[in-house]
Every structure is written in C-alpha cells, then in structure tokens.
Motif scaffolding. Structure first.
Motif, mmCIF file in Angstrom:
data_model
loop_
_atom_site.group_PDB
_atom_site.id
_atom_site.type_symbol
_atom_site.label_atom_id
_atom_site.label_comp_id
_atom_site.label_asym_id
_atom_site.label_seq_id
_atom_site.Cartn_x
_atom_site.Cartn_y
_atom_site.Cartn_z
ATOM 1 N N ALA A 180 0.819 -1.012 -0.041
ATOM 2 C CA ALA A 180 0.064 -0.014 0.116
ATOM 3 C C ALA A 180 0.849 1.315 -0.168
ATOM 4 O O ALA A 180 1.501 1.393 0.961
ATOM 5 N N VAL A 181 0.983 2.062 -1.076
ATOM 6 C CA VAL A 181 1.723 3.138 -1.265
ATOM 7 C C VAL A 181 0.999 4.279 -1.074
ATOM 8 O O VAL A 181 0.057 4.733 -1.802
ATOM 9 N N PRO A 182 1.359 5.163 -0.189
ATOM 10 C CA PRO A 182 0.569 6.455 0.153
ATOM 11 C C PRO A 182 0.743 7.448 -0.882
ATOM 12 O O PRO A 182 1.442 7.510 -1.768
ATOM 13 N N GLU A 183 -0.340 7.883 -1.089
ATOM 14 C CA GLU A 183 -0.564 8.976 -2.167
ATOM 15 C C GLU A 183 -1.684 10.201 -1.713
ATOM 16 O O GLU A 183 -2.805 9.811 -1.763
ATOM 17 N N GLY A 184 -1.010 11.215 -0.692
ATOM 18 C CA GLY A 184 -2.110 11.889 -0.280
ATOM 19 C C GLY A 184 -2.626 11.424 0.727
ATOM 20 O O GLY A 184 -2.260 10.796 1.638
ATOM 21 N N ASP A 185 -4.039 11.462 0.845
ATOM 22 C CA ASP A 185 -4.997 11.186 1.963
ATOM 23 C C ASP A 185 -5.462 9.599 1.424
ATOM 24 O O ASP A 185 -6.330 9.293 2.192
ATOM 25 N N ARG A 186 -4.659 9.099 0.639
ATOM 26 C CA ARG A 186 -5.178 7.485 0.213
ATOM 27 C C ARG A 186 -3.964 6.932 0.038
ATOM 28 O O ARG A 186 -2.838 7.325 0.278
ATOM 29 N N TYR A 187 -4.096 5.546 -0.497
ATOM 30 C CA TYR A 187 -3.068 4.726 -0.975
ATOM 31 C C TYR A 187 -3.502 4.050 -2.054
ATOM 32 O O TYR A 187 -4.433 3.811 -2.542
ATOM 33 N N ARG A 188 -2.297 3.501 -2.755
ATOM 34 C CA ARG A 188 -2.483 2.595 -4.082
ATOM 35 C C ARG A 188 -1.959 1.162 -3.654
ATOM 36 O O ARG A 188 -0.888 1.072 -3.324
ATOM 37 N N LEU A 189 -2.877 0.242 -3.822
ATOM 38 C CA LEU A 189 -2.149 -1.075 -3.569
ATOM 39 C C LEU A 189 -2.032 -2.053 -4.703
ATOM 40 O O LEU A 189 -2.553 -1.894 -5.913
ATOM 41 N N PHE A 190 -0.986 -2.858 -4.371
ATOM 42 C CA PHE A 190 -0.557 -3.683 -5.341
ATOM 43 C C PHE A 190 -0.230 -4.878 -4.785
ATOM 44 O O PHE A 190 0.316 -5.287 -3.704
ATOM 45 N N GLY A 191 -0.967 -6.379 -5.303
ATOM 46 C CA GLY A 191 -0.566 -7.447 -4.865
ATOM 47 C C GLY A 191 -1.815 -8.379 -5.252
ATOM 48 O O GLY A 191 -2.699 -7.941 -5.959
ATOM 49 N N GLN A 192 -1.762 -9.823 -4.707
ATOM 50 C CA GLN A 192 -2.759 -10.551 -5.030
ATOM 51 C C GLN A 192 -3.205 -11.252 -3.800
ATOM 52 O O GLN A 192 -2.464 -11.483 -2.791
#
Length: 594
Positions: A180-192
């Motif tokens: 879960a990579v932070p991006e402002g007040d949210r995150y971007r998730l990568f995985g399975q």
C-alpha cells in the motif's frame, strides 16, 4: 432436495426459555425484542429460507458461479433472492438502527443466520461476510468512513468482502506482501489475494473490500500490517459511485463444495494501483481485522450447526420412506421403513441431539455478545466479553467438526443412495467440509482457545463457565426423573477441570505441550458445555411437563438430552485422556520419517 423446514420450535425454546429473552429485552437498545415480535421475525425468516433460498441450493451446486471475462456471474436465481433479502431488510438484522439496521439482539440474528446457512450455505456466505465488514468498520472506521459506507452496507445495497490470504501467506498473515503506497490522503495497493469469498459479483451495486497490506516502511511481521477499504467502485463525497477501481478477479477456485459461492483470486493494481483508504492507524490492521474475524468465526460455527440440521431433515425424510428389512425380532412381519431399525435410529438421534447441543451453545455465545455490547454495568460487559472470547473458538471448532460428522451420517442413513449426487445428501457433506478450514482452521481455533483464552487469564473464564454449568447440573436434583443424570454430567465437568489444570500446569512452560492436544481440549470443552446446556434444557422441559403441559416438544427434549448424555458425552473422557498424555506420542516421529 430443496425442501427445508426451519426448526423454529427449538429456536424459540432456546431463545425464550433457555437463554431468557425477557432479560435480554431489558438491556438498553434491545427493548423492542419482545417474544411476539421475535416469534414473528423467526417465522418470516423461516418462510423466506424455505420458499426462496432452499430451492436454489441444489441449483448452486450444479450451476455454480462462473467467471466470464472479468465478470463473475452468480448462480441463476441468486441475484433475485439477494434483492428480495435486501428489500425485506434482512441484511441489517443485528445492525444498529443508527445505520438503518433492525437492531435485533445478536441471539435472534443468529437464529436467522442459521436459517440462511441451512437453506443455502453458498448463498448465505455473501451477507455473512458483509456483516463482518460492517462490524470492523463500525468499531475501527473514522466517522467519515462510517458515514460514507455503513448505511449502504447495512441495507445490503453494497456488499462486503474480507481480503487476507495470499499465495505465500495462508494462515500466517505475518508474511503478507500486498503493498500500500501512500498518495496524499489515500493509498495505492498492489498485490494478489486468494480464497476471497464473494470477492466479485454483481448482486450488489458495490463491494467494499477490507484488505490487509503493508506500507513501504512497515516493519516485518504482524506489526507491519494495516487495513484498507478498497471499494469496487470509488465512492464520491456525496455517496454516489465513481470510477471502477484497479482490481479484478482473475480466477475462480474449483472447489469440493459450496459451488454457488465464488471463491476468487483477486489482483490489485495491475495498472496504476487500486485506490484504498486506511482504516484507523497504520500497523494495527490485524487487530482490526480480528473484529471481523470473530464475527465470522461465530457464524462459521453456526454454519456447522446449520448444515447438520439440513442433512438431518433430509435423512429423517428418507428413513421414513425407504422400505427395507423387517423389524428386529419380527421375522414374519412385512418390510418397514428403515427408520424402524435401531442402528438407523441411533444415527438419527446422534444427529438430532448433537444439533440441539450445537444450537444451545451457538445461541448462548450470541446472548453473551448481546450482554457484552448492551449491559449498562461495565463489569458485567467485561465478564460477558470474556465469555464470548472463550466460547467463539469452541463454537467455531466443535460445531464445524460435528457438522461434518453429522452430514456424513446423513449420507450413511441414505445408504448407497447417499453416495449418488441426485439425492442431495452428498452435497451437504461436501459443503460442510470447508467449515473446519476457513476463518482459521480448527487447529488454529484450538490453539487460540488454549494459548490465548486459557493460559492468558490462568483459566479464570473457563472456571467461571464450569461453575455455571455445575449449577445447571445441581438443579436436576430438584426433579426426580432427572436426578440420575447428575453423575455422568459431573464426571464430564471433572474431566474438563482436570484437563484444564493439566494444561495450566504444563502448557505455559512448554508451548508444544499446550498445542499438541489443544484440538482434544476444544472438543472436550464443546461436549461438556453442550451437556450442561442440554441439562438446563431438560430441566425446563421437565418443569413444563410437571406443570401439566402435554406439548410433545418437551418430551422430545428429555429424550434428546438423555441420548446426548448417554451416547455423546462419553466422548469427553477420551478427549480428556488425550490431553493428559501430552505431546510425546504426537511428536515422537521426526518430520522426515512421517
């Protein structure tokens, strides 16, 4: 077989008489739960289960969920049933009225849950997971998150899902890799994620996934796990739906049973990353998820009860109709239905008495949940929460083990026809097999019971439970027909106490001693607790008979209690002896020689 009759009489007995609905209805927030209202709710839930869900059970087995492109198509009829379910308000049965729920006691919602799972276990998993997600967000979400998500999840307009397991992280969630990579007040998730029940479907207009993942600088192990809301469709500030999130279902598992329930492989962030929102604080995701897990584990235990009830009903119906053999001791008589034969009666009574004990235990845990949530006295709430914590692994483990055994007996009652798919008996056995596995295998439940619930408080919660069960047994002396039951019941309690003492004396210093036979301790606790509750039920039934009731239900309660004490409770002694033998035989053969 589509036929299903909810056992409403026994449900009402457990809720109203055994557990005392009137006292629960005195708790703040539960005042509306009067017997007449509860009876009406149970009867309507029974109607919906029997008329709408049960006919789809076989369809779900033969024409299960399918992945078409990136779309999961539900079994024909499932979506329509879900819409009826939502429109009737059932999805929010136990949810707070603050978010549009009915606010029913958990014990009443548990009866409804039993009916959903008994009539159609694969379908019932969808609202079951949503209920767990609601609990997690209610306790740990921000005010903004609650405002944005809960009302529509409570109504069922939006569904929920729980995303824990990964290919490299089964039950050991400490090694999950989803980022879960932070991006402002949210995150971007990568995985399975794998084994995601109802992770993708179109029965609800949105699916709110609760996903465990790691932030970039998170420490290794469980302290580095955080929880994120990852909706299928992003939600705008006004609650309307926005664009499709960057995740997809890449495959459906081909399973032994519950074919109507899509078990999804989910891929997050194949493009720019799935947008997620942190729940609570970073690093506390596993603790938050356990709120959802405990909710789900109790309901999985109810599944064990529910599928056993469905198998029993089918077995009884078959045994009454299948004519084969002459009555024992009557060689010249005409052939009779197999229900007349003693061994078939033994199997049917095993199923029935086990089911009644499971129901009493599962509903008792739910009643303790109600007190833990609603009682005005803080000390009483804490006491009941300790009881809930103690009982949940027993409900989950013992009830699902018995559920599997009882569905197997259901096949046996059918004889050769039970092995033939067309009769439907085999489906119950196949469906039941997952319950001892998911939401934490029963070995994990047993280790939790011994390691976290028994050793952590030095056996206090168990000792309190045993004292209450002893009171149930002592009351039998007041009624002459039941006085003779005290000896085997007290023997069971003594076996539980001895096993408890052995684990307290040996398990704290040596975790291998604690876990090698924790399964046997869990089963022992289930059989003995079930016996104490059956004894209390028999006491109430005998009181009713002595007061002049000619309701055959009370006579039947006495018969099933006697059978349980004579035929099932003796199993407790074997489990107790296994505990006291410790780990030496379990660990004797080296791994490479197994």
């Amino acid at each position: 077989m589509s036929h299903y009759n909810a056992p409403t009489r026994d449900m009402r007995f457990v809720i109203n008489e055994l557990l005392g609905l009137e006292k629960l209805a005195e708790l703040p927030g539960l005042e509306e739960a009067k017997p007449d209202l509860v009876d009406a709710i149970i009867e309507e839930a029974a109607r919906f289960s029997g008329e709408v869900l049960a006919p789809l059970n076989r369809v779900g087995d033969t024409d299960g969920a399918k992945l078409e492109g990136e779309t999961v198509r539900a079994t024909p009829g499932f979506a329509e049933a879900y819409q009826q379910f939502v429109e009737s308000g059932w999805n929010g049965a136990a949810a707070s009225p603050e978010y549009g729920g009915m606010g029913l006691p958990e014990v009443v919602a548990t009866a409804a849950q039993e009916m959903w799972q008994s009539s159609n276990m694969a379908w019932g998993l969808c609202p079951m997971l949503t209920a767990g997600a609601i609990e997690a967000l209610k306790h740990h979400g921000s005010d903004e998150q609650k405002s944005l998500y809960l009302e529509k999840m409570v109504s069922g307009q939006w569904a929920g899902a729980m995303d824990l397991t990964e290919p490299s992280a089964g039950s050991d969630l400490s090694v999950i890799r989803t980022r879960a990579v932070p991006e402002g007040d949210r995150y971007r998730l990568f995985g399975q994620k794998i084994f995601i029940t109802w992770g993708e479907h179109e029965m609800a207009e949105n699916i709110v996934h609760l996903v465990l993942a790691r932030t970039p600088d998170a420490p290794a192990g469980v302290k580095g796990i955080s929880l994120f809301i990852v909706p299928k469709y992003l939600v705008n500030a006004d609650g309307s739906l926005g664009e499709r999130n960057d995740y997809r279902c890449t495959a459906l598992e081909h399973k032994l049973g519950i074919h109507g329930s899509p078990t999804c492989v989910m891929s997050y962030g194949d493009n720019e990353g799935a947008i997620g929102y942190l729940v609570g604080e970073e690093g506390k995701g596993l603790a938050y998820m356990f709120t959802m897990m405990n909710e789900a584990r109790h309901k999985v235990g109810v599944q064990g009860l529910a599928i056993a009830e469905r198998a029993y009903q089918q077995a009884v119906a078959y045994a009454r109709e299948r004519v084969q053999g002459r009555p024992v001791g009557h060689k010249d008589a005409n052939p009779v239905p197999i229900a007349h034969h003693p061994d078939v009666r033994r199997m049917l009574m095993t199923m029935r008495s086990a089911i009644e004990a499971m129901r009493a235990l599962a509903y008792s845990a739910a009643a303790s949940m109600d007190e833990a949530r609603h009682h005005p006295d803080a000390e009483r709430r804490a006491h009941q929460q300790s009881r809930v914590d103690l009982l949940i692994p027993i409900v989950k483990g013992w009830c699902t083990e018995l559920g599997l055994e009882m569905t197997s007996l259901g096949v046996q009652v059918h004889g050769g026809m039970g092995f033939i798919e067309e009769t439907g008996a085999a489906q119950h056995l196949r469906d039941a097999r997952i319950a001892p596995i998911y939401e934490g295998t029963n070995g994990i439940q047993a280790n939790d019971l011994v390691g976290r619930k028994l050793l952590r408080d030095n056996g206090q919660a168990m000792q309190t439970l045993v004292a209450e069960l002893r009171q149930n047994i002592a009351s039998l002396s007041e009624l002459t027909p039941l006085a003779g039951w005290q000896q085997p019941l007290n023997a069971g309690l003594e076996q539980l106490e001895a096993a408890t003492e052995w684990l307290l004396s040996n398990g704290a210093a040596d975790p291998v001693q604690a876990t090698a036979n924790s399964y046997h301790y869990m089963m022992l606790a289930g059989y003995v607790t079930g016996a104490g509750l059956m004894a209390r039920g028999a006491f109430l039934a005998q009181q009713a008979i002595d007061a002049g009731s000619d309701d055959p239900f009370y006579r039947q309660k006495l018969a099933t209690a006697q059978f349980y004490i004579e035929q099932l409770l003796p199993r407790a002694k074997a489990h107790a002896e296994s505990v006291s033998h410790g780990s030496s035989a379990v660990m004797a053969i080296p791994v490479d020689e197994l």
